[in-house]
Design an enzyme around this catalytic site. Sequence first.
Site, PDB file in Angstrom:
ATOM      1  N   LYS A  66       0.874  -1.183   0.000  1.00 29.09           N
ATOM      2  CA  LYS A  66       0.000   0.000   0.000  1.00 29.09           C
ATOM      3  C   LYS A  66       0.903   1.222   0.000  1.00 29.09           C
ATOM      4  O   LYS A  66       1.793   1.341   0.855  1.00 29.09           O
ATOM      5  CB  LYS A  66      -0.923   0.037   1.218  1.00 29.09           C
ATOM      6  CG  LYS A  66      -1.781   1.325   1.211  1.00 29.09           C
ATOM      7  CD  LYS A  66      -2.883   1.301   2.237  1.00 29.09           C
ATOM      8  CE  LYS A  66      -2.408   1.769   3.594  1.00 29.09           C
ATOM      9  NZ  LYS A  66      -3.537   1.982   4.521  1.00 29.09           N
ATOM     10  N   HIS A 136     -11.924  11.592  10.619  1.00 29.27           N
ATOM     11  CA  HIS A 136     -12.482  10.730   9.573  1.00 29.27           C
ATOM     12  C   HIS A 136     -12.652   9.282  10.025  1.00 29.27           C
ATOM     13  O   HIS A 136     -13.660   8.634   9.744  1.00 29.27           O
ATOM     14  CB  HIS A 136     -11.576  10.795   8.333  1.00 29.27           C
ATOM     15  CG  HIS A 136     -12.032   9.929   7.213  1.00 29.27           C
ATOM     16  ND1 HIS A 136     -13.162  10.203   6.470  1.00 29.27           N
ATOM     17  CD2 HIS A 136     -11.544   8.751   6.736  1.00 29.27           C
ATOM     18  CE1 HIS A 136     -13.331   9.249   5.567  1.00 29.27           C
ATOM     19  NE2 HIS A 136     -12.366   8.356   5.717  1.00 29.27           N
ATOM     20  N   GLN A 137     -11.651   8.752  10.737  1.00 28.85           N
ATOM     21  CA  GLN A 137     -11.684   7.331  11.108  1.00 28.85           C
ATOM     22  C   GLN A 137     -12.668   7.033  12.233  1.00 28.85           C
ATOM     23  O   GLN A 137     -13.112   5.887  12.391  1.00 28.85           O
ATOM     24  CB  GLN A 137     -10.291   6.875  11.588  1.00 28.85           C
ATOM     25  CG  GLN A 137      -9.170   7.067  10.601  1.00 28.85           C
ATOM     26  CD  GLN A 137      -9.196   6.051   9.483  1.00 28.85           C
ATOM     27  OE1 GLN A 137      -9.653   4.927   9.653  1.00 28.85           O
ATOM     28  NE2 GLN A 137      -8.728   6.462   8.316  1.00 28.85           N
ATOM     29  N   ASP A 220       0.514   5.652  14.625  1.00 29.98           N
ATOM     30  CA  ASP A 220       1.060   4.776  13.592  1.00 29.98           C
ATOM     31  C   ASP A 220       2.360   5.330  13.020  1.00 29.98           C
ATOM     32  O   ASP A 220       2.787   4.952  11.934  1.00 29.98           O
ATOM     33  CB  ASP A 220       0.021   4.566  12.473  1.00 29.98           C
ATOM     34  CG  ASP A 220      -0.454   5.886  11.861  1.00 29.98           C
ATOM     35  OD1 ASP A 220      -0.001   6.963  12.336  1.00 29.98           O
ATOM     36  OD2 ASP A 220      -1.239   5.858  10.908  1.00 29.98           O
ATOM     37  N   GLY A 290      -2.976  -0.821  17.868  1.00 33.17           N
ATOM     38  CA  GLY A 290      -3.235  -1.085  16.446  1.00 33.17           C
ATOM     39  C   GLY A 290      -2.418  -0.148  15.583  1.00 33.17           C
ATOM     40  O   GLY A 290      -2.752   1.032  15.425  1.00 33.17           O
TER      41      GLY A 290
HETATM   42  P1  NAD Z   1      -8.280  13.205  10.948  1.00 33.52           P
HETATM   43  O1  NAD Z   1      -7.259  14.159  10.483  1.00 33.52           O
HETATM   44  O2  NAD Z   1      -9.573  13.087  10.208  1.00 33.52           O
HETATM   45  O3  NAD Z   1      -8.643  13.498  12.480  1.00 33.52           O
HETATM   46  C1  NAD Z   1      -7.608  13.739  13.418  1.00 33.52           C
HETATM   47  C2  NAD Z   1      -8.149  13.604  14.818  1.00 33.52           C
HETATM   48  O4  NAD Z   1      -7.090  13.870  15.751  1.00 33.52           O
HETATM   49  C3  NAD Z   1      -9.256  14.595  15.157  1.00 33.52           C
HETATM   50  O5  NAD Z   1     -10.114  13.983  16.107  1.00 33.52           O
HETATM   51  C4  NAD Z   1      -8.491  15.743  15.795  1.00 33.52           C
HETATM   52  O6  NAD Z   1      -9.303  16.555  16.635  1.00 33.52           O
HETATM   53  C5  NAD Z   1      -7.483  14.978  16.603  1.00 33.52           C
HETATM   54  N1  NAD Z   1      -6.278  15.742  16.941  1.00 33.52           N
HETATM   55  C6  NAD Z   1      -5.518  16.476  16.094  1.00 33.52           C
HETATM   56  N2  NAD Z   1      -4.485  17.034  16.770  1.00 33.52           N
HETATM   57  C7  NAD Z   1      -4.607  16.609  18.062  1.00 33.52           C
HETATM   58  C8  NAD Z   1      -3.852  16.833  19.229  1.00 33.52           C
HETATM   59  N3  NAD Z   1      -2.764  17.610  19.213  1.00 33.52           N
HETATM   60  N4  NAD Z   1      -4.259  16.236  20.384  1.00 33.52           N
HETATM   61  C9  NAD Z   1      -5.366  15.441  20.413  1.00 33.52           C
HETATM   62  N5  NAD Z   1      -6.125  15.200  19.321  1.00 33.52           N
HETATM   63  C10 NAD Z   1      -5.738  15.776  18.159  1.00 33.52           C
HETATM   64  O7  NAD Z   1      -7.528  11.785  11.014  1.00 33.52           O
HETATM   65  P2  NAD Z   1      -8.146  10.325  10.907  1.00 33.52           P
HETATM   66  O8  NAD Z   1      -8.182   9.914   9.485  1.00 33.52           O
HETATM   67  O9  NAD Z   1      -9.361  10.230  11.729  1.00 33.52           O
HETATM   68  O10 NAD Z   1      -6.953   9.481  11.582  1.00 33.52           O
HETATM   69  C11 NAD Z   1      -6.711   9.610  12.970  1.00 33.52           C
HETATM   70  C12 NAD Z   1      -5.381   8.945  13.290  1.00 33.52           C
HETATM   71  O11 NAD Z   1      -5.439   7.553  12.983  1.00 33.52           O
HETATM   72  C13 NAD Z   1      -4.200   9.499  12.490  1.00 33.52           C
HETATM   73  O12 NAD Z   1      -3.092   9.619  13.357  1.00 33.52           O
HETATM   74  C14 NAD Z   1      -3.944   8.415  11.480  1.00 33.52           C
HETATM   75  O13 NAD Z   1      -2.619   8.414  11.017  1.00 33.52           O
HETATM   76  C15 NAD Z   1      -4.277   7.200  12.281  1.00 33.52           C
HETATM   77  N6  NAD Z   1      -4.569   5.994  11.512  1.00 33.52           N
HETATM   78  C16 NAD Z   1      -4.130   4.826  11.998  1.00 33.52           C
HETATM   79  C17 NAD Z   1      -4.406   3.660  11.314  1.00 33.52           C
HETATM   80  C18 NAD Z   1      -3.967   2.347  11.885  1.00 33.52           C
HETATM   81  O14 NAD Z   1      -4.055   1.335  11.203  1.00 33.52           O
HETATM   82  N7  NAD Z   1      -3.557   2.304  13.110  1.00 33.52           N
HETATM   83  C19 NAD Z   1      -5.094   3.706  10.111  1.00 33.52           C
HETATM   84  C20 NAD Z   1      -5.562   4.932   9.647  1.00 33.52           C
HETATM   85  C21 NAD Z   1      -5.292   6.077  10.362  1.00 33.52           C
END
Ligand code: NAD
Length: 319
Positions: A66, A136-137, A220, A290
């Site tokens: 990916k 978003h997630q 991540d 995760g």
């Molecule tokens: P997003 O940009 O849509 O949302 C980000 C979230 O983090 C929001 O709730 C925002 O308010 C919060 N945030 C931002 N800065 C912050 C801070 N300083 N302190 C606390 N909260 C804060 O992102 P998303 O698509 O929802 O993804 C969220 C996270 O999940 C990202 O870090 C992304 O990389 C991670 N992710 C992990 C996996 C996995 O497999 N583990 C997969 C996809 C995404």
Amino acid sequence: MRIVPEALIAGLVSPEDAFAAVEAVFAAMARGDAYNFPVVREALGEGRQYGFKSGLDRAGASLGVKAGGYFPGNAARGMINHQSSVFLFDPESGRPLAIVGGNLLTALRTAAASAISIDRLARADAKVLGIVGAGHQAGFQLRAAARVRRFDRVIAWNLHPEMLPKLGAIAAELGLPFEAVDLPRMIGADVIITITSSPAFSLALAHVSAGVHLACMGTDTVGKQEVEPALVAAASVFTDEVAQSVTIGEAQHAVGSGLITAASIVPLGDVVIGKHPGRRSADEITLFDGTGVGLQDLAVAGVAVARAAERGLGTVLDV
Ligand code: NAD
């Protein structure tokens, strides 16, 4: 080679498909039939991250990568911040088999992973779901969690509270009362999902109660952090892959500061195949780190391609 564009994915892969595919690949990893290659992740500047997650699953006959990343400026331009594509190859010959839109698949496979951890590790009588994060997630996480436990309400905290009503609307769709709370109120949650892009922890040991299950899904990358290291140290830690957990996952901080060792972290696949019992008591704090492994992406992309082929969808190219 088949191209399965992003727009087709929702009609091809359901959350249930993602759950089954990710659980199967965690089991294959635990049996030694599948492994992930080292992650490549580069900072592009202005908060943009780009990289590659890849692996080989001998049991599922999949090989691929990916490619994608996190582009925080996208939301303001009406696009989601994560952008990715999955490339599948024939593991025997190396021939390219498919290019698959990876955005929805990423959300589905990430939500599936935390739901599998809740299914396998949360107390059977869990009633209150806590969510830290509302990006978003978060909605995908909420929907997937609601499939594996009969929650009777959702409490949520987000650094940016204006984002919470969107999550509340999803809870309402699922028939679950929703309340925005301060972090100390997370003490009332039986399961807590953290899904933020935070560089410093929000959720502390003092914010949770004994017996809680945490699915820490946001960290991540090196330098991200959602949970106080003392909370990680107080928990029995499970993960998708130990090598990623200690380097780019939530456990990087507790391991780095010597609070826990890599040897104490259990692959969730060991629980899936019955090699580890999982939760041992109602008071135990369990934590799933995760990190997101490439094999999850290949597994769900494989489902998309198989379904597209059955239905004659996508574009087939001779390469
Ligand atoms: P997003 O940009 O849509 O949302 C980000 C979230 O983090 C929001 O709730 C925002 O308010 C919060 N945030 C931002 N800065 C912050 C801070 N300083 N302190 C606390 N909260 C804060 O992102 P998303 O698509 O929802 O993804 C969220 C996270 O999940 C990202 O870090 C992304 O990389 C991670 N992710 C992990 C996996 C996995 O497999 N583990 C997969 C996809 C995404």
